[in-house]
Enzyme design. Structure first.
Site, short mmCIF file in Angstrom:
data_model
loop_
_atom_site.label_atom_id
_atom_site.label_comp_id
_atom_site.label_asym_id
_atom_site.label_seq_id
_atom_site.Cartn_x
_atom_site.Cartn_y
_atom_site.Cartn_z
N PRO A 10 0.79 -1.22 0.00
CA PRO A 10 0.00 0.00 0.00
C PRO A 10 0.83 1.28 0.00
CG PRO A 10 -0.05 -1.03 2.16
CD PRO A 10 0.60 -2.01 1.22
N ASN A 11 0.30 2.25 -0.72
CA ASN A 11 0.85 3.61 -0.81
C ASN A 11 2.13 3.70 -1.63
OD1 ASN A 11 -1.17 4.82 0.89
ND2 ASN A 11 -0.19 3.81 2.62
N ARG A 18 5.40 10.92 -2.53
CA ARG A 18 5.22 10.60 -1.10
C ARG A 18 6.55 10.71 -0.35
NH1 ARG A 18 4.53 4.50 1.32
NH2 ARG A 18 4.09 5.12 3.47
N TYR A 23 11.56 8.23 1.09
CA TYR A 23 11.42 7.12 0.14
C TYR A 23 12.13 7.36 -1.21
CZ TYR A 23 7.91 5.64 3.52
OH TYR A 23 7.28 5.26 4.67
N ASN A 73 7.58 -5.88 -0.65
CA ASN A 73 7.57 -4.74 0.25
C ASN A 73 6.11 -4.53 0.66
OD1 ASN A 73 7.54 -2.33 1.59
ND2 ASN A 73 8.72 -1.19 0.06
N ALA A 76 3.09 -0.73 5.18
CA ALA A 76 2.72 -0.73 6.61
C ALA A 76 2.23 -2.09 7.09
CB ALA A 76 1.67 0.34 6.87
N HIS A 79 4.23 -4.47 9.49
CA HIS A 79 4.34 -4.33 10.94
C HIS A 79 3.27 -5.08 11.72
CE1 HIS A 79 7.20 -1.50 9.48
NE2 HIS A 79 6.28 -0.69 9.00
N ASP A 86 1.43 -15.40 7.04
CA ASP A 86 1.01 -16.79 6.85
C ASP A 86 0.98 -17.16 5.36
OD1 ASP A 86 0.78 -17.12 9.56
OD2 ASP A 86 -1.41 -17.11 9.61
N GLU A 97 12.31 -9.67 1.91
CA GLU A 97 11.56 -8.49 2.33
C GLU A 97 12.40 -7.24 2.01
OE1 GLU A 97 11.05 -8.65 6.57
OE2 GLU A 97 10.25 -6.61 6.69
N HIS A 99 12.53 -2.91 2.06
CA HIS A 99 11.99 -1.60 2.43
C HIS A 99 12.91 -0.52 1.90
CE1 HIS A 99 9.07 -3.47 5.01
NE2 HIS A 99 10.05 -4.24 5.45
N LEU A 100 12.30 0.50 1.33
CA LEU A 100 13.10 1.62 0.81
C LEU A 100 13.81 2.34 1.95
CD1 LEU A 100 10.17 2.61 -1.46
CD2 LEU A 100 12.46 2.24 -2.40
N SER A 101 13.05 2.59 3.02
CA SER A 101 13.63 3.30 4.17
C SER A 101 14.17 2.29 5.17
CB SER A 101 12.54 4.16 4.84
OG SER A 101 11.53 3.33 5.39
N ARG A 106 13.53 4.45 12.32
CA ARG A 106 12.39 5.38 12.29
C ARG A 106 11.55 5.21 13.56
NH1 ARG A 106 9.40 4.80 6.73
NH2 ARG A 106 8.47 6.75 7.52
N ARG A 110 7.75 0.80 13.53
CA ARG A 110 8.22 0.29 12.22
C ARG A 110 9.34 -0.74 12.37
NH1 ARG A 110 5.69 3.68 8.39
NH2 ARG A 110 5.43 5.76 9.25
C1 DQA Z 1 8.12 0.95 3.85
C2 DQA Z 1 8.25 1.19 5.35
C3 DQA Z 1 6.90 1.09 6.04
O1 DQA Z 1 7.04 1.35 7.43
C4 DQA Z 1 5.92 2.08 5.46
O2 DQA Z 1 4.66 1.93 6.05
C5 DQA Z 1 5.84 2.00 3.98
C6 DQA Z 1 7.07 1.84 3.21
C7 DQA Z 1 9.46 1.20 3.10
O3 DQA Z 1 9.57 0.76 1.96
O4 DQA Z 1 10.36 1.85 3.65
O5 DQA Z 1 4.77 2.14 3.38
O6 DQA Z 1 7.78 -0.42 3.63
#
Ligand code: DQA
Length: 144
Positions: A10-11, A18, A23, A73, A76, A79, A86, A97, A99-101, A106, A110
């Site tokens: 998501p997002n 964003r 990111y 990825n 959110a 978390h 599962d 897995e 994550h960009l950040s 943080r 997270r």
């Molecule tokens: C994220 C880190 C998550 O905490 C956040 O909710 C995201 C992006 C990352 O790629 O850094 O949506 O997965």
């Protein structure tokens, strides 16, 4: 040709606009272009998809069962989604897995990943390059 599933959560469709300080400034389409390019060099195919809802991500994980691996990825959902955790465990393909950040540098909430225990490893904080590193690992993983 081996297929690696790449699933954005998501997002992440909002990348580019964003929080670019967190990111990066590339859009999801630009990152996907880099993934496709690296996949060609690695002689694999990347099946890249993005979903905002948890159920669609779970369906995408299920439909990745025949793939050689998965880069995910979950945004959110990382978390707290036991359902995504599962699903990854159920399909029994190697997952990385990404994550960009750096989720460990943080907010405290997270730094918990409920999917980490069912993944081969986690790449966090290396921006869009993390996707390419995950792809490289999975492309080579079957050769070991
Ligand atoms: C994220 C880190 C998550 O905490 C956040 O909710 C995201 C992006 C990352 O790629 O850094 O949506 O997965």
């Amino acid at each position: 040709m081996r297929t690696i599933a790449v699933i954005h959560g998501p997002n992440l469709n909002l990348l580019g606009s964003r929080n670019p300080d967190v990111y990066g400034s590339l859009t999801m389409e630009q990152i996907n272009g880099k993934i496709d390019c690296r996949a060609k060099e690695l002689k694999i195919s990347a099946r890249i998809r993005q979903f905002n809802s948890e159920g669609e991500i779970i369906d995408a994980i299920h439909s990745s069962a025949g793939c050689a691996g998965m880069v995910i990825n979950p945004g959110a959902y990382t978390h707290y989604s036991i359902a995504i955790r599962d699903a990854i465990e159920a399909v029994q393909i190697p997952a990385v897995e990404v994550h960009l950040s750096n989720i460990h540098a943080r907010e405290q909430f997270r730094s918990t990943s409920v999917i980490a225990p069912v993944c081969k490893g986690q790449i966090s904080g290396l921006g869009w390059r993390g996707y390419l590193l995950a792809l490289e690992y999975l492309a080579a993983a079957g050769d070991e």
